[in-house]
Design an enzyme around this catalytic site. Structure first.
Site, short mmCIF file in Angstrom:
data_model
loop_
_atom_site.label_atom_id
_atom_site.label_comp_id
_atom_site.label_asym_id
_atom_site.label_seq_id
_atom_site.Cartn_x
_atom_site.Cartn_y
_atom_site.Cartn_z
N CYS A 49 0.82 -1.23 0.00
CA CYS A 49 0.00 0.00 0.00
C CYS A 49 0.85 1.27 0.00
O CYS A 49 0.39 2.31 -0.46
CB CYS A 49 -0.94 0.00 1.20
N HIS A 79 -4.26 6.84 1.54
CA HIS A 79 -4.41 5.54 0.88
C HIS A 79 -5.82 5.04 1.14
O HIS A 79 -6.32 5.10 2.27
CB HIS A 79 -3.37 4.57 1.42
N ASN A 97 -9.99 -1.03 -2.53
CA ASN A 97 -8.58 -0.79 -2.20
C ASN A 97 -7.73 -1.30 -3.35
O ASN A 97 -7.68 -2.50 -3.61
CB ASN A 97 -8.27 -1.53 -0.89
O1 UT7 Z 1 -4.62 -1.67 2.42
C1 UT7 Z 1 -3.89 -2.50 3.27
C2 UT7 Z 1 -4.18 -2.23 4.65
N1 UT7 Z 1 -5.43 -2.87 5.01
C3 UT7 Z 1 -6.25 -2.24 5.81
O2 UT7 Z 1 -6.01 -1.11 6.17
C4 UT7 Z 1 -7.48 -2.98 6.29
C5 UT7 Z 1 -7.76 -2.64 7.73
N2 UT7 Z 1 -8.85 -3.42 8.27
C6 UT7 Z 1 -10.13 -3.26 7.88
O3 UT7 Z 1 -10.40 -2.47 7.02
C7 UT7 Z 1 -11.19 -4.03 8.61
O4 UT7 Z 1 -10.61 -4.72 9.69
C8 UT7 Z 1 -11.96 -5.06 7.70
C9 UT7 Z 1 -12.83 -4.32 6.71
C10 UT7 Z 1 -10.98 -5.95 6.96
C11 UT7 Z 1 -12.86 -5.95 8.54
O5 UT7 Z 1 -13.75 -5.15 9.26
P1 UT7 Z 1 -13.92 -5.34 10.83
O6 UT7 Z 1 -14.96 -4.41 11.23
O7 UT7 Z 1 -12.56 -5.20 11.46
O8 UT7 Z 1 -14.46 -6.82 10.94
P2 UT7 Z 1 -13.81 -8.10 11.63
O9 UT7 Z 1 -12.66 -8.63 10.85
O10 UT7 Z 1 -13.59 -7.82 13.09
O11 UT7 Z 1 -15.00 -9.13 11.50
C12 UT7 Z 1 -16.27 -8.91 12.13
C13 UT7 Z 1 -17.24 -9.97 11.67
C14 UT7 Z 1 -16.68 -11.38 11.79
O12 UT7 Z 1 -17.74 -12.24 12.15
P3 UT7 Z 1 -17.96 -12.69 13.69
O13 UT7 Z 1 -16.68 -13.39 14.08
O14 UT7 Z 1 -18.19 -11.43 14.45
O15 UT7 Z 1 -19.13 -13.58 13.61
C15 UT7 Z 1 -16.26 -11.69 10.37
O16 UT7 Z 1 -16.29 -13.07 10.09
O17 UT7 Z 1 -17.57 -9.77 10.31
C16 UT7 Z 1 -17.34 -10.98 9.59
N3 UT7 Z 1 -16.93 -10.64 8.23
C17 UT7 Z 1 -17.80 -10.48 7.22
N4 UT7 Z 1 -19.14 -10.55 7.16
C18 UT7 Z 1 -19.73 -10.32 5.97
C19 UT7 Z 1 -15.67 -10.44 7.75
N5 UT7 Z 1 -15.72 -10.14 6.46
C20 UT7 Z 1 -17.02 -10.15 6.08
C21 UT7 Z 1 -17.69 -9.91 4.88
N6 UT7 Z 1 -19.05 -10.00 4.88
N7 UT7 Z 1 -17.05 -9.59 3.75
#
Ligand code: UT7
Length: 348
Positions: A114, A275, A305
């Site tokens: 990134c 970014h 992204n």
């Molecule tokens: O560019 C490189 C750098 N990358 C970044 O900066 C990314 C930084 N991180 C993020 O943007 C976020 O952490 C994400 C968008 C990747 C994830 O969002 P989050 O709010 O942190 O969600 P999480 O990973 O804590 O997951 C919460 C829940 C989980 O379910 P449970 O365990 O609570 O039942 C995941 O399994 O959301 C679930 N989940 C989804 N549900 C529906 C994860 N991905 C998805 C999805 N659709 N696509």
């Protein structure tokens, strides 16, 4: 004093638009979840064949050169940033040199994910200031759609990423109030495995943090094996929340570092291009720095992204929309896998 300036900028995103709804056919996800957690509504995917990271980069580069008013034969150095190259090696730089029928000029590939475009911009800036080159083509391009896990297992990553390319042509300038003021590059390898694609690689084991099935790779299966594929270790891994928490600290920090190094404050900024990793990250960054909406340009809603391409695509769009005028103070800032993070402060 010689500085480098962006003499031309271009971007390219593929024709195919993939909405959140479209992704529901491959995995358990929803438009509501994706929009709420990331701000993304849609992204572009490259054609499955005939369109590569290089070909998209070439399209963006051609626009940048045309706007700079120079021909491909006048470019004297290429820097290409990507994490999704056409080949494991050689890198995309030489493929651009071939495709654009350039002379036997140097071509450098950058692997900083990134932050890749800003690392590339910084290297180009040093070459220009040192007087070594006068027309450096800097490209960031990604074809993520080919390397993602489209099953529910990979949904935290696959819904975020999109394809596209951006490019700038850097030239020297001696004009007062124009050009790159400074660049600031950082890394913290302690977190290398938090956002990474482990295979194919030379670490010689089927290794993934948090998994109990650590095992040594047998001879002949060192680089790429059926076992790696069976365990889905050929896809990127990301601890999203851990990356999120670090990004919202390091991006404002490096923006303030860039501003401070040049005796500016956030209120002096005409435009910040963060970014585009997650709209929520960009919003926290904006809030932390106390910036107004008109001081920040986001477009993740339409592109997802695009990693190394994200900053040049957003910068190009902001410029095309008339959000940037000559002399404006513009800051570019990124954070991602490595971890690496970086900023560039410039007068347009
Ligand atoms: O560019 C490189 C750098 N990358 C970044 O900066 C990314 C930084 N991180 C993020 O943007 C976020 O952490 C994400 C968008 C990747 C994830 O969002 P989050 O709010 O942190 O969600 P999480 O990973 O804590 O997951 C919460 C829940 C989980 O379910 P449970 O365990 O609570 O039942 C995941 O399994 O959301 C679930 N989940 C989804 N549900 C529906 C994860 N991905 C998805 C999805 N659709 N696509």
């Amino acid at each position: 004093m010689i500085r480098s300036r962006i003499a031309g900028i271009g971007s390219y995103t593929p024709e195919q638009v993939v909405t959140n709804k479209d992704l529901e056919q491959y995995m358990e996800t929803s438009d509501a979840w994706i929009q709420e957690r990331t701000g993304i509504r849609e992204r572009h995917y490259a054609a499955r064949t005939g369109e590569t990271t290089t070909t998209m980069g070439v399209k963006a580069a051609s626009i940048a050169l045309e706007r700079a008013g120079i021909g491909a034969g006048e470019v004297d150095f290429i820097i290409f940033a990507t994490l999704s190259p056409d080949y494991y090696f050689p890198g995309c730089g030489v493929l651009v040199q071939r495709a654009m029928k350039m002379g036997e000029i140097g071509a450098l590939d950058i692997r900083n994910q990134c932050s890749g475009f800003l690392y590339a911009l910084s290297v180009a800036d040093q070459f220009i200031k040192a007087g070594m080159y006068k027309n450096i083509l800097v490209i960031g391009s990604e074809k993520h759609s080919f390397g993602l896990d489209f099953s529910t297992r990979g949904r935290n990553i696959s819904v975020i990423f999109g394809d596209g390319a951006g490019a700038v042509l850097l030239q020297p300038t001696q004009k007062e109030g124009q050009g790159i003021l400074s660049t600031h590059l950082h890394s913290d390898g302690e977190s290398a495995e938090i956002l990474a694609m482990y295979n194919p690689g030379t670490h010689a084991n089927h290794w993934k943090p948090g998994l109990a099935d650590f095992e040594e790779a047998p001879i002949g299966e060192m680089f790429m094996s059926h076992a790696m594929i069976d365990k889905a270790q050929n896809f990127p891994f990301m601890d999203g929340p851990a990356v999120f928490k670090k990004a919202i600290i390091k991006i404002p920090e490096v923006v303030l570092e860039a501003l401070g190094a040049n005796n500016y404050r956030p209120s002096d900024l005409d435009l910040l291009i963060p970014h585009q990793a997650n709209l929520r990250i960009c919003q926290v960054v904006q809030q932390t720095l106390g910036l107004r909406d008109d001081q920040v340009h986001n477009n993740i809603q339409r592109y997802g992204n695009t990693t190394a391409a994200s900053i040049p695509i957003a910068l190009c769009e902001a410029w095309e929309m008339g959000k940037i005028s000559e002399g404006d103070l513009v800051c570019l800032a990124a954070f991602g896998s490595g971890f690496t993070w970086a900023a560039a402060l410039l007068h347009w």
